[in-house]
Design a protein around this motif. Structure first.
Motif, mmCIF file in Angstrom:
data_model
loop_
_atom_site.group_PDB
_atom_site.id
_atom_site.type_symbol
_atom_site.label_atom_id
_atom_site.label_comp_id
_atom_site.label_asym_id
_atom_site.label_seq_id
_atom_site.Cartn_x
_atom_site.Cartn_y
_atom_site.Cartn_z
ATOM 1 N N GLN A 104 -6.301 9.237 3.865
ATOM 2 C CA GLN A 104 -6.870 9.621 5.173
ATOM 3 C C GLN A 104 -6.841 11.126 5.381
ATOM 4 O O GLN A 104 -7.804 11.713 5.861
ATOM 5 C CB GLN A 104 -6.114 8.939 6.300
ATOM 6 C CG GLN A 104 -6.786 7.621 6.701
ATOM 7 C CD GLN A 104 -5.846 6.729 7.469
ATOM 8 O OE1 GLN A 104 -4.822 7.209 7.982
ATOM 9 N NE2 GLN A 104 -6.172 5.444 7.545
ATOM 10 N N SER A 116 -9.161 3.138 -1.531
ATOM 11 C CA SER A 116 -8.071 2.535 -0.763
ATOM 12 C C SER A 116 -8.135 1.012 -0.866
ATOM 13 O O SER A 116 -7.220 0.313 -0.469
ATOM 14 C CB SER A 116 -8.152 2.973 0.699
ATOM 15 O OG SER A 116 -9.451 2.772 1.173
ATOM 16 N N PHE A 117 -9.235 0.490 -1.396
ATOM 17 C CA PHE A 117 -9.386 -0.963 -1.540
ATOM 18 C C PHE A 117 -9.913 -1.261 -2.953
ATOM 19 O O PHE A 117 -11.052 -1.650 -3.148
ATOM 20 C CB PHE A 117 -10.367 -1.458 -0.467
ATOM 21 C CG PHE A 117 -10.420 -2.959 -0.346
ATOM 22 C CD1 PHE A 117 -9.280 -3.696 -0.076
ATOM 23 C CD2 PHE A 117 -11.622 -3.641 -0.508
ATOM 24 C CE1 PHE A 117 -9.331 -5.071 0.032
ATOM 25 C CE2 PHE A 117 -11.681 -5.028 -0.398
ATOM 26 C CZ PHE A 117 -10.533 -5.738 -0.133
ATOM 27 N N VAL A 157 0.814 -1.225 0.000
ATOM 28 C CA VAL A 157 0.000 0.000 0.000
ATOM 29 C C VAL A 157 0.843 1.269 0.000
ATOM 30 O O VAL A 157 0.344 2.355 -0.317
ATOM 31 C CB VAL A 157 -0.987 0.068 1.193
ATOM 32 C CG1 VAL A 157 -2.084 -0.922 1.040
ATOM 33 C CG2 VAL A 157 -0.272 -0.070 2.518
ATOM 34 N N GLU A 160 2.241 4.622 0.776
ATOM 35 C CA GLU A 160 1.679 5.694 1.612
ATOM 36 C C GLU A 160 0.259 6.043 1.177
ATOM 37 O O GLU A 160 -0.266 7.098 1.529
ATOM 38 C CB GLU A 160 2.569 6.939 1.539
ATOM 39 C CG GLU A 160 3.938 6.716 2.169
ATOM 40 C CD GLU A 160 4.684 8.025 2.408
ATOM 41 O OE1 GLU A 160 4.933 8.340 3.587
ATOM 42 O OE2 GLU A 160 5.016 8.714 1.429
ATOM 43 N N THR A 161 -0.374 5.153 0.403
ATOM 44 C CA THR A 161 -1.703 5.455 -0.143
ATOM 45 C C THR A 161 -2.716 5.738 0.963
ATOM 46 O O THR A 161 -3.494 6.683 0.881
ATOM 47 C CB THR A 161 -2.206 4.283 -1.027
ATOM 48 O OG1 THR A 161 -1.195 4.006 -1.991
ATOM 49 C CG2 THR A 161 -3.493 4.631 -1.743
ATOM 50 N N LEU A 162 -2.678 4.911 2.027
ATOM 51 C CA LEU A 162 -3.678 5.096 3.081
ATOM 52 C C LEU A 162 -3.485 6.436 3.785
ATOM 53 O O LEU A 162 -4.457 7.165 4.022
ATOM 54 C CB LEU A 162 -3.614 3.956 4.108
ATOM 55 C CG LEU A 162 -4.063 2.597 3.576
ATOM 56 C CD1 LEU A 162 -3.934 1.528 4.649
ATOM 57 C CD2 LEU A 162 -5.499 2.657 3.071
#
Ligand code: HEM
Length: 481
Positions: free
Chosen positions: A56, A216-217, A48, A50-52
């Motif tokens: 956020q 994010s998913f 992932v 730093e995508t989350l």
């Protein structure tokens, strides 16, 4: 419990391996020779990256935090971040924006995440970049000032009709109504459609598209936003394909619309090889266009209404400017081009809203040939993200950036390329002027008819992926007698 421990150990091992494998990424080598360093940046989590963290920040209403923290930590004008499964380089300055926009198709080209490609499914015969350039060509006869002037009266009467039908209540929720309004005007002006049932049929699926873009998913399984967006895109493309086929029949039977719309033009467009564009590709283009116009304008309208509720002195100045214009009109006379040129303060207010909460926070580019920027190597294949929040919220360009101050747009206005809600260069939004007219016509009618207050005074504007009020902006309306 055992499973959790095993998973943690596995994740930690993966992270360790990933860190070791990436430990040499601060500089690069070619043919054994030491090259210039790559832009600095964190490694982030395996898969992932730093995508989350990036998503956020946007969802909490502070997308600028992600950028400012990294820019300040590395003290550089660009930084690298593993985002959307790519090596992504963020450009953080006005000079950086200018450099990117000036090097379109020289050093960089348009790029969209795979999630986007799947939802927008470009033609098999052209790439997404070529598609949008073609769309731009088809759009330009409609979006040049001569044509836009003709739309103002229609926009005004559609707005009055919309307010009478849907805003005749003590309380309304602004964002869904703004979407309904934007979509109906788009259908009317671009496709000659004004049948409410057809408009409602087309609008229902388009509501689910944006939330699937930068998910994010991004896994295409039932229940995810991404899956919903792909299904919605399929449905709307099929519906539009039926409209295209119907229009072909109408033309054959001599029932073509009197003034040609975008659809009529697309039916005569050809591919590079001279073949006429097929119905699927036409449907795809119309869908892209309706969507481009839909989310951004409705989000901006909603944000403007939110700020006007919070800032009574700004509301009063907008209202007095609009009442002056209304007074100069004969009863029932619709707005025209000259009236819109007089709405200077109102447009500065809209610009200040777009500075604080740009509806589109930015787009992406792909590096097509290695280049050096500010002493860092940016290699071919890397992706680039320019983000309006990076400059819009930077005190270097906008002193006291959190302060709402429409006077920033008076005189010479902001530093060139620091204010970029519509992007810039050859890819700058082709709908910019159309959006300006629609926004001003709506503001005029809105402040003439109502004062309003927010039902949730603390409701924030968040970015997911467009910037809009997080609860849809319910407001209590106080109509003028
Ligand atoms: C407030 C309203 C709007 C905002 C803030 C906005 C913003 C943007 C931005 C930031 C881009 C990307 C530019 C880039 O990558 O450099 C874009 C592209 C685009 N916009 Fe808009 N837009 C708005 C309204 C519209 C409208 C009303 C239309 C159609 C009538 C439209 C059609 C498009 C299209 C077709 C593109 C793709 C251009 C390309 O990639 O070549 N937009 N817009």
């Amino acid at each position: 419990m055992e499973l959790i421990i095993v998973s943690i150990v596995l994740l930690a091992t993966l992270y360790f391996l990933y860190s070791v494998l990436n430990s040499g990424s601060s500089s690069s080598t070619k043919n054994g020779k030491q090259q210039l360093p790559l832009p600095p940046g964190a490694k982030g989590w395996p898969l992932v990256g730093e995508t989350l963290a990036y998503l956020q920040g946007s969802k909490k209403g502070v997308p600028e935090k992600f950028i400012a923290e990294r820019r300040d930590k590395f003290s550089t004008t660009i930084f690298k971040s593993p985002l959307l499964n790519e090596n992504m380089v963020f450009f953080c300055t006005a000079e950086g924006n200018k450099f990117l926009f000036a090097n379109e198709n020289k050093l960089v080209k348009s790029w969209w995440p795979k999630t986007f490609e799947k939802i927008f499914a470009p033609s098999e015969k052209t790439t997404q970049g070529e598609e949008t350039m073609r769309m731009r060509k088809v759009l330009s006869p409609f979006l040049k000032p001569d044509s836009l002037q003709k739309y103002i009266g229609v926009m005004d009467s559609e707005t009055q009709k919309h307010l009478k039908t849907y805003w005749d209540a003590k309380e309304v929720t602004v964002y869904p109504l703004a979407k309904k309004y934007t979509f109906a005007v788009g259908c009317k002006l671009f496709l000659n459609i004004d049948n409410p049932e057809t408009i409602a049929m087309l609008e229902e699926p388009i509501r689910h598209i944006s939330s699937g873009f930068v998910s994010s998913f991004p896994v295409n399984i039932p229940g995810t936003k991404y899956h919903k967006a792909i299904q919605a895109a399929k449905k709307i493309r099929t519906d539009i394909k039926h409209l295209v086929a119907q229009r072909r029949r109408d033309i054959l039977e001599g029932r073509a619309p009197k003034s040609p719309d975008i659809l009529s033009h697309l039916l005569m467009e050809t591919y590079e090889n001279g073949e006429l564009i097929n119905d699927s590709d036409i449907a795809n283009k119309i869908y892209g266009l309706l969507h481009g116009a839909y989310d951004n304008v409705s989000a901006l309208l909603s944000s403007i209404i939110a700020y006007l509720a919070e800032l009574p002195e700004v509301y009063d100045r907008v209202r007095s400017e609009q009442i002056e214009i209304a007074k100069s009109k004969a009863p029932g006379e619709l707005l025209n081009w000259t009236d819109l040129q007089r709405m200077k303060y109102s447009w500065n207010v809209a610009c200040e809203v777009m500075r604080l909460v740009p509806p589109t926070q930015g787009t992406f580019r792909e590096v097509i040939t290695d280049f050096v920027y500010d002493g860092f190597l940016v290699p071919k294949g890397f992706k680039i993200h320019w983000n309006a929040f990076a400059t819009h919220k930077n005190p270097k360009y906008f002193p006291s950036p959190e302060k709402f101050d429409p006077s920033r747009f008076e005189g010479e206005g902001p530093v060139p390329f620091s204010y970029v809600p519509f992007g810039g260069g050859p890819r700058m939004c082709p709908g910019k002027e159309y959006a300006r007219l629609k926004i001003l016509v709506f503001m005029h009618n809105m402040v003439k008819a109502f004062k309003w207050e927010k039902v949730f005074p603390d409701e924030k504007i968040t970015t997911d992926p467009v910037s809009a009020p997080s609860k849809g902006l319910p407001v209590r309306l106080h109509p003028y007698k």
